[in-house]
Design a protein around this motif. Structure first.
Motif, PDB file in Angstrom:
ATOM      1  N   GLN A  99       0.757  -1.043  -0.039  1.00  0.00           N
ATOM      2  CA  GLN A  99       0.090   0.019  -0.088  1.00  0.00           C
ATOM      3  C   GLN A  99       0.923   1.225  -0.054  1.00  0.00           C
ATOM      4  N   ILE A 100       0.522   2.061  -1.177  1.00  0.00           N
ATOM      5  CA  ILE A 100       1.805   3.219  -1.274  1.00  0.00           C
ATOM      6  C   ILE A 100       1.028   4.451  -1.454  1.00  0.00           C
ATOM      7  N   ARG A 101       1.512   5.501  -0.817  1.00  0.00           N
ATOM      8  CA  ARG A 101       0.982   6.893  -0.904  1.00  0.00           C
ATOM      9  C   ARG A 101       1.958   7.566  -1.586  1.00  0.00           C
ATOM     10  N   LEU A 102       1.612   8.257  -2.602  1.00  0.00           N
ATOM     11  CA  LEU A 102       2.282   9.363  -3.245  1.00  0.00           C
ATOM     12  C   LEU A 102       2.426  10.726  -2.858  1.00  0.00           C
ATOM     13  N   ILE A 103       3.310  11.594  -3.443  1.00  0.00           N
ATOM     14  CA  ILE A 103       3.539  12.791  -2.631  1.00  0.00           C
ATOM     15  C   ILE A 103       2.163  13.704  -2.723  1.00  0.00           C
ATOM     16  N   ASP A 104       1.332  13.632  -3.877  1.00  0.00           N
ATOM     17  CA  ASP A 104       0.067  14.388  -4.065  1.00  0.00           C
ATOM     18  C   ASP A 104      -1.029  13.688  -3.331  1.00  0.00           C
ATOM     19  N   GLY A 105      -0.682  12.872  -2.603  1.00  0.00           N
ATOM     20  CA  GLY A 105      -1.899  11.998  -1.956  1.00  0.00           C
ATOM     21  C   GLY A 105      -2.389  10.761  -2.708  1.00  0.00           C
ATOM     22  N   THR A 106      -2.045  10.483  -3.764  1.00  0.00           N
ATOM     23  CA  THR A 106      -2.641   9.381  -4.727  1.00  0.00           C
ATOM     24  C   THR A 106      -2.202   8.031  -3.934  1.00  0.00           C
ATOM     25  N   LYS A 107      -3.044   7.202  -3.821  1.00  0.00           N
ATOM     26  CA  LYS A 107      -2.724   5.904  -3.373  1.00  0.00           C
ATOM     27  C   LYS A 107      -2.943   4.792  -4.427  1.00  0.00           C
ATOM     28  N   ILE A 108      -1.827   3.844  -4.142  1.00  0.00           N
ATOM     29  CA  ILE A 108      -1.879   2.731  -4.992  1.00  0.00           C
ATOM     30  C   ILE A 108      -1.680   1.374  -4.183  1.00  0.00           C
ATOM     31  N   VAL A 109      -2.520   0.370  -4.340  1.00  0.00           N
ATOM     32  CA  VAL A 109      -2.650  -1.034  -3.880  1.00  0.00           C
ATOM     33  C   VAL A 109      -1.783  -1.754  -4.752  1.00  0.00           C
ATOM     34  N   VAL A 110      -0.739  -2.394  -4.499  1.00  0.00           N
ATOM     35  CA  VAL A 110      -0.165  -3.472  -5.539  1.00  0.00           C
ATOM     36  C   VAL A 110      -0.538  -4.685  -5.057  1.00  0.00           C
ATOM     37  N   GLY A 111      -1.526  -5.458  -5.615  1.00  0.00           N
ATOM     38  CA  GLY A 111      -2.216  -6.627  -5.158  1.00  0.00           C
ATOM     39  C   GLY A 111      -1.545  -7.879  -5.924  1.00  0.00           C
ATOM     40  N   PRO A 112      -2.236  -9.028  -5.773  1.00  0.00           N
ATOM     41  CA  PRO A 112      -1.685 -10.504  -6.032  1.00  0.00           C
ATOM     42  C   PRO A 112      -1.300 -10.376  -7.648  1.00  0.00           C
ATOM     43  N   ASN A 113      -0.135 -11.010  -7.599  1.00  0.00           N
ATOM     44  CA  ASN A 113       0.642 -11.286  -9.030  1.00  0.00           C
ATOM     45  C   ASN A 113       0.509  -9.749 -10.089  1.00  0.00           C
ATOM     46  N   ALA A 114       0.552  -8.547  -9.272  1.00  0.00           N
ATOM     47  CA  ALA A 114       0.584  -7.547 -10.086  1.00  0.00           C
ATOM     48  C   ALA A 114       1.916  -7.098 -10.463  1.00  0.00           C
ATOM     49  N   ASP A 115       1.809  -6.498 -11.616  1.00  0.00           N
ATOM     50  CA  ASP A 115       3.162  -5.647 -12.270  1.00  0.00           C
ATOM     51  C   ASP A 115       2.969  -4.507 -12.717  1.00  0.00           C
ATOM     52  N   VAL A 116       3.358  -3.307 -11.749  1.00  0.00           N
ATOM     53  CA  VAL A 116       2.954  -2.036 -11.932  1.00  0.00           C
ATOM     54  C   VAL A 116       4.176  -1.192 -12.092  1.00  0.00           C
ATOM     55  N   LYS A 117       4.235  -0.254 -12.978  1.00  0.00           N
ATOM     56  CA  LYS A 117       5.357   0.846 -12.947  1.00  0.00           C
ATOM     57  C   LYS A 117       4.999   2.129 -13.146  1.00  0.00           C
ATOM     58  N   ILE A 118       5.799   3.011 -12.494  1.00  0.00           N
ATOM     59  CA  ILE A 118       5.377   4.576 -12.248  1.00  0.00           C
ATOM     60  C   ILE A 118       6.283   4.941 -13.299  1.00  0.00           C
ATOM     61  N   ASP A 119       5.728   5.223 -14.649  1.00  0.00           N
ATOM     62  CA  ASP A 119       6.473   5.683 -15.797  1.00  0.00           C
ATOM     63  C   ASP A 119       6.991   7.131 -15.836  1.00  0.00           C
ATOM     64  N   ASP A 120       5.701   8.170 -15.549  1.00  0.00           N
ATOM     65  CA  ASP A 120       6.221   9.381 -15.546  1.00  0.00           C
ATOM     66  C   ASP A 120       5.456  10.173 -14.497  1.00  0.00           C
ATOM     67  N   PHE A 121       6.220  10.883 -13.734  1.00  0.00           N
ATOM     68  CA  PHE A 121       5.874  11.642 -12.568  1.00  0.00           C
ATOM     69  C   PHE A 121       6.516  13.005 -12.544  1.00  0.00           C
ATOM     70  N   VAL A 122       5.746  14.170 -12.801  1.00  0.00           N
ATOM     71  CA  VAL A 122       6.318  15.374 -12.826  1.00  0.00           C
ATOM     72  C   VAL A 122       5.737  16.117 -11.739  1.00  0.00           C
ATOM     73  N   ILE A 123       6.595  16.635 -10.752  1.00  0.00           N
ATOM     74  CA  ILE A 123       5.903  17.261  -9.553  1.00  0.00           C
ATOM     75  C   ILE A 123       6.192  18.729  -9.829  1.00  0.00           C
ATOM     76  N   THR A 124       4.764  19.190  -9.096  1.00  0.00           N
ATOM     77  CA  THR A 124       4.737  20.757  -9.314  1.00  0.00           C
ATOM     78  C   THR A 124       4.269  21.077  -8.032  1.00  0.00           C
ATOM     79  N   GLY A 125       5.226  21.425  -6.768  1.00  0.00           N
ATOM     80  CA  GLY A 125       4.985  21.795  -5.629  1.00  0.00           C
ATOM     81  C   GLY A 125       4.401  20.517  -4.910  1.00  0.00           C
ATOM     82  N   GLN A 126       3.092  20.657  -4.352  1.00  0.00           N
ATOM     83  CA  GLN A 126       2.631  19.437  -3.725  1.00  0.00           C
ATOM     84  C   GLN A 126       1.687  18.453  -4.498  1.00  0.00           C
ATOM     85  N   THR A 127       1.881  18.994  -5.979  1.00  0.00           N
ATOM     86  CA  THR A 127       0.827  18.331  -6.619  1.00  0.00           C
ATOM     87  C   THR A 127       1.618  17.667  -7.835  1.00  0.00           C
ATOM     88  N   VAL A 128       1.051  16.954  -8.716  1.00  0.00           N
ATOM     89  CA  VAL A 128       1.824  16.588 -10.141  1.00  0.00           C
ATOM     90  C   VAL A 128       1.174  17.135 -11.127  1.00  0.00           C
TER      91      VAL A 128
END
Length: 328
Positions: free
Chosen positions: A47-76
């Protein structure tokens, strides 16, 4: 080293991170970096929380990649998550909806302030909407806007197909298709969406029955005395014009004998008797004395006319008494 984009709130079983930093197994408070590729085994959960408050749950057998992430202050201004297999949950944060994009082998998912579960199978990308709205598009650009909680969409080779998670064709399969939706007991409170009710079958009402006629006042119907039932053979139940035989006090062909001293009064046993010693009958009936109409001795009646007298009760009797005294 890549930029840090988030942190692991909780991790159970085995979820590995590679690409964005040194390979590692995720645990609580593990940093997440841009370009990290997160892979889980059949029982993995991170269970992952990103800088802007986005939440991601990596579940069974998942293969997930964060490709692009452009930060602008406390948001993206741009956040792209690519998934190739397994189950995961995405809950958007405080950034603009246009900043989010989910890519799968079958198409893309546009986010509109929402939460949803995704499971990628050989048949396609299965999506369960839990909150908000999404725009699901296949690789040919055919899209479907999904905006109702518990809606289901399949992005496959034949386009985008919508359904409901509790439909007869999908209800039993959706329980195994979305493991994060059915059982949220292993999730931290901020990652839960109470989606288990989406797979419950809707109650179906039985056909309407004709309502039984009930009294308006139930209390009065229960505690008021019952009305006596009419006896069709009793004299009171015979109404004029009916085919029933007339009562025993009907018109007689001969005058009734006068009452003798010591015997019961003439009114004894006569129906419609008001309770005094004078018989009172219906209009037109014959009584002792041969007159028709009401009894000669009835209050307010005249002895020589069938109708009512113009005087008051007792006037006729008083006049006779005065006449007798003058004769004597």
């Amino acid at each position: 080293m890549a930029d840090k984009v988030g942190i692991t709130v909780d991790a159970r079983k085995t979820v590995k991170a590679t690409g964005g930093s040194d390979p590692r197994i995720l645990a609580s408070n593990t940093s997440i970096f841009r370009d990290d590729r997160l892979r889980a085994n059949s029982s993995g959960n991170a269970q992952i929380r990103l800088i802007d408050g986005t939440k991601i749950v990596v579940g069974p057998n998942a293969d997930v990649k964060i490709d692009d992430f452009v930060i602008t202050g406390q948001t993206v201004s741009k956040l792209t998550v690519s998934a190739t297999r397994g189950a995961f949950r995405f809950i958007s944060g405080r950034s603009k909806s246009s900043a989010y994009s989910i890519r799968t082998p079958n198409g893309t998912i546009g986010v509109r302030g929402t939460a949803f579960d995704v499971t990628i199978t050989p048949q396609g990308t299965n999506v369960a909407l839990l909150r908000g709205a999404i725009n699901a598009c296949d690789r040919s650009g055919r899209c479907q806007l999904v905006r109702n909680r518990c809606d289901y969409v399949l992005i496959g080779r034949r386009g985008v197909k919508k359904d409901r998670l509790n439909s007869d064709s999908l209800r039993n399969r959706s329980k195994s298709l979305f493991p994060l939706l059915v059982n949220e007991s292993n999730l931290n409170r901020q990652f839960r969406q109470r989606g288990s009710g989406c797979t419950v079958k809707n109650a179906r009402l039985a056909p309407d029955r004709v309502p039984e006629q009930q009294p308006r006042n139930i209390f009065r119907a229960l505690f008021s005395p019952r009305q006596p039932t009419e006896n069709p053979n009793s004299p009171e139940s015979n109404s004029p014009g009916s085919n029933s035989p007339e009562p025993s006090n009907s018109v007689s062909s001969s005058p009734e004998p006068a009452a003798q001293s010591g015997s019961a009064p003439a009114s004894a046993g006569v129906p419609n008797n008001p309770g005094n010693s004078n018989a009172v009958g219906n209009a037109g009936e014959r009584f002792s004395g041969g007159s028709r109409g009401n009894s000669a001795n009835a209050p307010g009646q005249s002895s020589d006319s069938p109708g009512r007298s113009g005087g008051t009760p007792g006037e006729n009797r008083q006049a006779r008494n005065q006449a007798e005294r003058r004769n004597n």
